[in-house]
Design a protein around this motif. Structure first.
Motif, mmCIF file in Angstrom:
data_model
loop_
_atom_site.group_PDB
_atom_site.id
_atom_site.type_symbol
_atom_site.label_atom_id
_atom_site.label_comp_id
_atom_site.label_asym_id
_atom_site.label_seq_id
_atom_site.Cartn_x
_atom_site.Cartn_y
_atom_site.Cartn_z
ATOM 1 N N GLU A 186 0.830 -1.207 0.000
ATOM 2 C CA GLU A 186 0.000 0.000 0.000
ATOM 3 C C GLU A 186 0.862 1.253 0.000
ATOM 4 O OE1 GLU A 186 -3.412 2.140 2.802
ATOM 5 O OE2 GLU A 186 -2.753 0.100 3.229
ATOM 6 N N GLU A 187 1.941 1.233 0.776
ATOM 7 C CA GLU A 187 2.835 2.387 0.843
ATOM 8 C C GLU A 187 3.525 2.621 -0.501
ATOM 9 O OE1 GLU A 187 5.911 4.021 4.126
ATOM 10 O OE2 GLU A 187 6.436 2.039 3.295
ATOM 11 N N VAL A 188 3.984 1.549 -1.126
ATOM 12 C CA VAL A 188 4.645 1.665 -2.426
ATOM 13 C C VAL A 188 3.680 2.249 -3.458
ATOM 14 C CG1 VAL A 188 5.578 0.336 -4.363
ATOM 15 C CG2 VAL A 188 6.348 -0.157 -2.031
ATOM 16 N N ALA A 189 2.445 1.756 -3.471
ATOM 17 C CA ALA A 189 1.453 2.262 -4.416
ATOM 18 C C ALA A 189 1.127 3.726 -4.152
ATOM 19 C CB ALA A 189 0.183 1.415 -4.326
ATOM 20 N N ARG A 190 1.057 4.097 -2.899
ATOM 21 C CA ARG A 190 0.746 5.488 -2.542
ATOM 22 C C ARG A 190 1.824 6.455 -3.026
ATOM 23 N NH1 ARG A 190 0.147 4.565 2.397
ATOM 24 N NH2 ARG A 190 2.074 5.409 3.247
ATOM 25 N N LEU A 191 3.037 5.956 -3.136
ATOM 26 C CA LEU A 191 4.158 6.778 -3.593
ATOM 27 C C LEU A 191 4.320 6.742 -5.116
ATOM 28 C CD1 LEU A 191 6.751 5.854 -0.819
ATOM 29 C CD2 LEU A 191 5.537 8.029 -1.081
ATOM 30 N N GLY A 192 3.368 6.108 -5.800
ATOM 31 C CA GLY A 192 3.422 6.064 -7.255
ATOM 32 C C GLY A 192 4.247 4.928 -7.810
ATOM 33 N N GLY A 193 4.530 3.921 -6.993
ATOM 34 C CA GLY A 193 5.323 2.786 -7.457
ATOM 35 C C GLY A 193 4.516 1.504 -7.469
ATOM 36 N N ARG A 194 5.196 0.393 -7.621
ATOM 37 C CA ARG A 194 4.551 -0.919 -7.593
ATOM 38 C C ARG A 194 5.560 -1.961 -7.141
ATOM 39 N NH1 ARG A 194 4.994 -3.815 -13.360
ATOM 40 N NH2 ARG A 194 6.523 -2.452 -14.355
ATOM 41 N N VAL A 195 5.062 -3.028 -6.559
ATOM 42 C CA VAL A 195 5.903 -4.166 -6.216
ATOM 43 C C VAL A 195 6.031 -5.034 -7.461
ATOM 44 C CG1 VAL A 195 6.068 -6.278 -4.844
ATOM 45 C CG2 VAL A 195 5.276 -4.155 -3.778
ATOM 46 N N ILE A 196 7.260 -5.231 -7.925
ATOM 47 C CA ILE A 196 7.491 -6.043 -9.127
ATOM 48 C C ILE A 196 7.660 -7.512 -8.766
ATOM 49 C CG2 ILE A 196 9.032 -6.459 -11.069
ATOM 50 C CD1 ILE A 196 9.699 -3.559 -11.127
ATOM 51 N N HIS A 197 8.421 -7.773 -7.718
ATOM 52 C CA HIS A 197 8.657 -9.154 -7.283
ATOM 53 C C HIS A 197 8.350 -9.276 -5.795
ATOM 54 C CE1 HIS A 197 11.031 -9.827 -10.994
ATOM 55 N NE2 HIS A 197 11.569 -8.652 -10.734
ATOM 56 N N GLN A 198 7.522 -10.234 -5.430
ATOM 57 C CA GLN A 198 7.346 -10.602 -4.027
ATOM 58 C C GLN A 198 7.913 -12.001 -3.876
ATOM 59 O OE1 GLN A 198 3.428 -10.086 -2.156
ATOM 60 N NE2 GLN A 198 3.835 -11.927 -0.936
ATOM 61 N N PHE A 199 9.145 -12.089 -3.357
ATOM 62 C CA PHE A 199 9.832 -13.367 -3.278
ATOM 63 C C PHE A 199 9.269 -14.261 -2.179
ATOM 64 C CE2 PHE A 199 13.526 -10.682 -4.917
ATOM 65 C CZ PHE A 199 13.256 -10.996 -6.236
ATOM 66 N N SER A 200 8.796 -13.642 -1.112
ATOM 67 C CA SER A 200 8.186 -14.375 -0.002
ATOM 68 C C SER A 200 7.316 -13.390 0.760
ATOM 69 C CB SER A 200 9.270 -14.964 0.916
ATOM 70 O OG SER A 200 9.935 -13.927 1.628
ATOM 71 N N SER A 201 6.817 -13.783 1.910
ATOM 72 C CA SER A 201 5.951 -12.889 2.680
ATOM 73 C C SER A 201 6.712 -11.753 3.340
ATOM 74 C CB SER A 201 5.207 -13.688 3.757
ATOM 75 O OG SER A 201 6.134 -14.279 4.665
ATOM 76 N N VAL A 202 8.058 -11.798 3.271
ATOM 77 C CA VAL A 202 8.839 -10.771 3.957
ATOM 78 C C VAL A 202 9.829 -10.037 3.044
ATOM 79 C CG1 VAL A 202 8.672 -11.917 6.197
ATOM 80 C CG2 VAL A 202 10.599 -12.454 4.687
ATOM 81 N N ALA B 148 0.299 -2.621 -17.704
ATOM 82 C CA ALA B 148 -0.241 -3.860 -17.145
ATOM 83 C C ALA B 148 0.012 -3.963 -15.644
ATOM 84 C CB ALA B 148 0.371 -5.072 -17.856
ATOM 85 N N LYS B 149 0.985 -3.199 -15.144
ATOM 86 C CA LYS B 149 1.311 -3.172 -13.712
ATOM 87 C C LYS B 149 1.488 -4.588 -13.157
ATOM 88 C CE LYS B 149 -1.007 1.245 -12.920
ATOM 89 N NZ LYS B 149 -2.038 1.989 -12.161
ATOM 90 N N VAL B 150 2.310 -5.358 -13.855
ATOM 91 C CA VAL B 150 2.533 -6.743 -13.451
ATOM 92 C C VAL B 150 3.337 -6.813 -12.156
ATOM 93 C CG1 VAL B 150 3.661 -8.899 -14.094
ATOM 94 C CG2 VAL B 150 2.385 -7.614 -15.800
ATOM 95 N N SER B 151 2.897 -7.694 -11.264
ATOM 96 C CA SER B 151 3.598 -7.941 -10.007
ATOM 97 C C SER B 151 3.675 -9.441 -9.801
ATOM 98 C CB SER B 151 2.850 -7.287 -8.838
ATOM 99 O OG SER B 151 3.455 -7.612 -7.604
ATOM 100 N N PHE B 152 4.890 -10.003 -9.743
ATOM 101 C CA PHE B 152 5.073 -11.438 -9.636
ATOM 102 C C PHE B 152 5.172 -11.869 -8.172
ATOM 103 C CE2 PHE B 152 6.840 -10.391 -13.844
ATOM 104 C CZ PHE B 152 6.063 -11.226 -14.623
ATOM 105 N N VAL B 153 4.351 -12.854 -7.798
ATOM 106 C CA VAL B 153 4.360 -13.405 -6.441
ATOM 107 C C VAL B 153 4.877 -14.830 -6.519
ATOM 108 C CG1 VAL B 153 3.009 -13.872 -4.366
ATOM 109 C CG2 VAL B 153 2.365 -11.963 -5.863
ATOM 110 N N TYR B 154 5.999 -15.103 -5.868
ATOM 111 C CA TYR B 154 6.718 -16.361 -6.024
ATOM 112 C C TYR B 154 6.297 -17.419 -4.999
ATOM 113 C CZ TYR B 154 10.150 -13.823 -8.944
ATOM 114 O OH TYR B 154 10.780 -13.091 -9.921
ATOM 115 N N ASP B 155 6.317 -18.666 -5.440
ATOM 116 C CA ASP B 155 6.172 -19.836 -4.570
ATOM 117 C C ASP B 155 7.318 -20.771 -4.946
ATOM 118 O OD1 ASP B 155 5.228 -21.790 -2.803
ATOM 119 O OD2 ASP B 155 3.984 -22.707 -4.362
ATOM 120 N N ILE B 156 8.394 -20.758 -4.166
ATOM 121 C CA ILE B 156 9.623 -21.489 -4.491
ATOM 122 C C ILE B 156 9.718 -22.736 -3.622
ATOM 123 C CG2 ILE B 156 12.141 -21.364 -4.602
ATOM 124 C CD1 ILE B 156 11.826 -18.293 -4.793
#
Length: 267
Positions: free
Chosen positions: A17-33, A179-187
């Motif tokens: 939410e903070e990243v989006a509020r600043l005009g950005g986006r999460v590109i990669h979420q490698f894990s929950s942290v 497209a505002k793609v954001s990848f959420v990983y399950d490794i």
């Protein structure tokens, strides 16, 4: 312009939410942290409160693997930029001895496609995935190693697999910014004891080399052993990746789910 930053958080929803509020986006979420955000160049990174530059708690094995892969790739990229240009840089596509990129949508490409084996083309996981990427995208990566012998995946090889996936998806994320793609990983690193093929009495080309190895990996993950060439467990894996990364189909008008399942093994 934008800057990409590796961040750590104990509250991923607040960090996003903070990243989006600043005009950005999460590109990669490698894990929950752990995640990588793309933010405007003028953003003061030190002002971020929902995430930090360094982890505040010890990282689990998967998070640490993803972080090392990302930081190593970044260092290698900086080294390449500082090094002398490649002798092939600037060469035209039709330079003798080199092949041009594959063509799509041209008469030549359409003619080549006509000779493609349609039976192979129509194979699918059967899951409600998308033919295009938009919004949040779940990515499942399964790395299969044997517990002994030459088929053991080393730490360096696991790292390289994750790194190659990260680099490929990072490129995809920038192809169409709208497209505002954001990848959420399950490794998932998997270890099996099965010996590699060929297996006696098996005539089908793929099964002859894959059957025992594949079935052992699926069993390790809690899936039933398949009949020959059955892909029902693949469907279940895709569904589980969807659930574990918090996706549904469709979850919202602008959030689509495409699951990419990468089975990496050393055989």
């Amino acid at each position: 312009m934008a800057q990409k930053v590796l961040r750590f958080t104990q509250d991923m929803a607040a960090a996003r939410e903070e990243v989006a509020r600043l005009g950005g986006r999460v590109i990669h979420q490698f894990s929950s942290v752990v995640f990588v955000a793309e933010l405007p160049d003028e953003t003061d990174i030190t002002a971020l409160t929902a995430s930090s530059e360094e982890p505040t708690q010890p990282l689990d094995e998967i998070s640490e693997l993803a972080v090392i892969a990302w930081t190593t790739a970044a260092e290698e990229k900086r080294s390449r930029l500082e090094a002398a240009p490649s002798p092939t840089e600037g060469l035209s596509w039709d330079t003798p001895g080199y092949e041009p990129p594959r063509e799509f949508g041209t008469p030549i490409a359409e003619a080549a496609w006509a000779f493609t084996d349609t039976e192979d083309v129509q194979k699918s996981t059967g899951t409600p995935t998308s033919r295009y990427l938009i919004g949040s995208v779940a990515v499942g990566i399964v790395m299969v190693s044997r517990n002994t012998g030459a088929e053991v995946l080393t730490d360096a090889e696991r790292l390289k697999i994750i790194q190659e996936v990260q680099e490929g998806l990072d490129w995809l994320a920038g192809v169409e910014p709208r497209a505002k793609v954001s990848f959420v990983y399950d490794i998932r690193p998997i270890t099996v004891s099965s010996a590699p093929g060929p297996y006696a009495g098996v005539t089908e080309a793929y099964e002859r080399y894959e059957r025992d190895w594949r079935d052992a990996a699926l069993a390790t993950m809690g899936y039933a052993v398949l009949a020959e060439l059955d892909i029902s467990s693949t469907r279940m894996i895709c569904g589980q990746v969807s659930t574990q990364t918090g996706h549904t189909w469709p979850s919202s008008p602008n959030t689509h789910l495409t699951i990419s399942l990468t089975l990496s093994s050393k055989k």
